[in-house]
Design a protein around this motif. Structure first.
Motif, PDB file in Angstrom:
ATOM      1  N   THR A  79       0.832  -1.204   0.000  1.00 45.47           N
ATOM      2  CA  THR A  79       0.000   0.000   0.000  1.00 45.47           C
ATOM      3  C   THR A  79       0.868   1.255   0.000  1.00 45.47           C
ATOM      4  OG1 THR A  79      -1.801  -1.152   1.111  1.00 45.47           O
ATOM      5  CG2 THR A  79      -1.770   1.259   1.288  1.00 45.47           C
ATOM      6  N   GLU A  80       1.907   1.267   0.828  1.00 46.54           N
ATOM      7  CA  GLU A  80       2.802   2.420   0.889  1.00 46.54           C
ATOM      8  C   GLU A  80       3.461   2.673  -0.466  1.00 46.54           C
ATOM      9  OE1 GLU A  80       6.538   4.083   3.508  1.00 46.54           O
ATOM     10  OE2 GLU A  80       6.282   1.913   3.340  1.00 46.54           O
ATOM     11  N   PHE A  81       3.946   1.620  -1.115  1.00 40.89           N
ATOM     12  CA  PHE A  81       4.632   1.805  -2.388  1.00 40.89           C
ATOM     13  C   PHE A  81       3.671   2.062  -3.545  1.00 40.89           C
ATOM     14  CE2 PHE A  81       8.304   0.894  -0.013  1.00 40.89           C
ATOM     15  CZ  PHE A  81       9.343   1.466  -0.726  1.00 40.89           C
ATOM     16  N   ARG A  82       2.430   1.642  -3.431  1.00 44.76           N
ATOM     17  CA  ARG A  82       1.419   2.058  -4.412  1.00 44.76           C
ATOM     18  C   ARG A  82       1.245   3.572  -4.339  1.00 44.76           C
ATOM     19  NH1 ARG A  82      -3.386  -2.395  -3.530  1.00 44.76           N
ATOM     20  NH2 ARG A  82      -2.626  -3.942  -5.016  1.00 44.76           N
ATOM     21  N   GLY A  83       1.265   4.113  -3.128  1.00 45.19           N
ATOM     22  CA  GLY A  83       1.183   5.564  -2.955  1.00 45.19           C
ATOM     23  C   GLY A  83       2.365   6.271  -3.583  1.00 45.19           C
ATOM     24  N   PHE A  84       3.568   5.737  -3.370  1.00 44.11           N
ATOM     25  CA  PHE A  84       4.754   6.319  -4.005  1.00 44.11           C
ATOM     26  C   PHE A  84       4.609   6.292  -5.531  1.00 44.11           C
ATOM     27  CE2 PHE A  84       7.575   4.943  -0.219  1.00 44.11           C
ATOM     28  CZ  PHE A  84       7.464   6.191   0.389  1.00 44.11           C
ATOM     29  N   ARG A  85       4.106   5.180  -6.053  1.00 49.57           N
ATOM     30  CA  ARG A  85       3.954   5.073  -7.513  1.00 49.57           C
ATOM     31  C   ARG A  85       2.988   6.128  -8.036  1.00 49.57           C
ATOM     32  NH1 ARG A  85       2.051  -0.546  -9.865  1.00 49.57           N
ATOM     33  NH2 ARG A  85       0.186   0.052  -8.711  1.00 49.57           N
ATOM     34  N   LYS A  86       1.900   6.373  -7.338  1.00 47.87           N
ATOM     35  CA  LYS A  86       0.949   7.413  -7.754  1.00 47.87           C
ATOM     36  C   LYS A  86       1.635   8.765  -7.818  1.00 47.87           C
ATOM     37  CE  LYS A  86      -3.229   5.278  -5.908  1.00 47.87           C
ATOM     38  NZ  LYS A  86      -4.248   5.384  -4.849  1.00 47.87           N
TER      39      LYS A  86
END
Length: 151
Positions: A139-146
């Protein structure tokens, strides 16, 4: 005793956690640029958690009268998590982390199911705990990707 499937999944997860530690450490060192700092910090924090997962897996193998794999048995599989040629390409590292987390989630879901079928509630319980950690990382890295895709 646990089933052979549980043992194999424990060994796979152990190897994956060790490889993740190595790749997170390397990427946290080699990434360059101001925009890389938050990702590097997150990777550094995750290293200790992933190492803790490996220790739990190794201890569980020992409790099941098995041995955690050593380096001679190690097989690298995280091709997308290798350090990027362009050390400012933070998005490439983020995508690699997401691939590794998705693989870990799949492995831990399989381990939960195999442990349940083998009537091994101890392995099932800690696999659920680690699964929750891996889902939080994803979830944290999905946020970074966004954030990086919107730049």
């Amino acid at each position: 005793m646990s089933s052979q499937e549980v043992t194999e999944l424990l060994r796979k997860a152990y190897n994956d956690e060790i490889e993740t530690v190595m790749n997170y450490l390397t990427n946290s060192i080699v990434l360059d640029g101001v925009s890389a700092e938050e990702v590097k910090e997150s990777l550094n924090l995750d290293i200790q958690e992933e190492l803790g997962h490996a220790e739990m897996l190794g201890q569980r193998l020992k409790q099941l009268d098995e041995r955690p794999p050593g380096s001679a048995e190690f097989e690298a599989r995280q091709d997308t998590l290798q350090p990027p040629a362009d050390t400012t390409n933070v998005l490439e590292v983020i995508e690699g982390v997401l691939d590794a987390e998705n693989d870990a989630i799949e492995t831990y879901r399989s381990l939960v199911n195999a442990a349940r079928e083998a009537d091994d509630p101890v392995t099932e319980d800690f696999a659920v705990t680690i699964l929750a950690d891996e889902e939080a990382h994803r979830t944290e890295f999905r946020g970074f990707r966004k954030e990086y895709r919107s730049d």
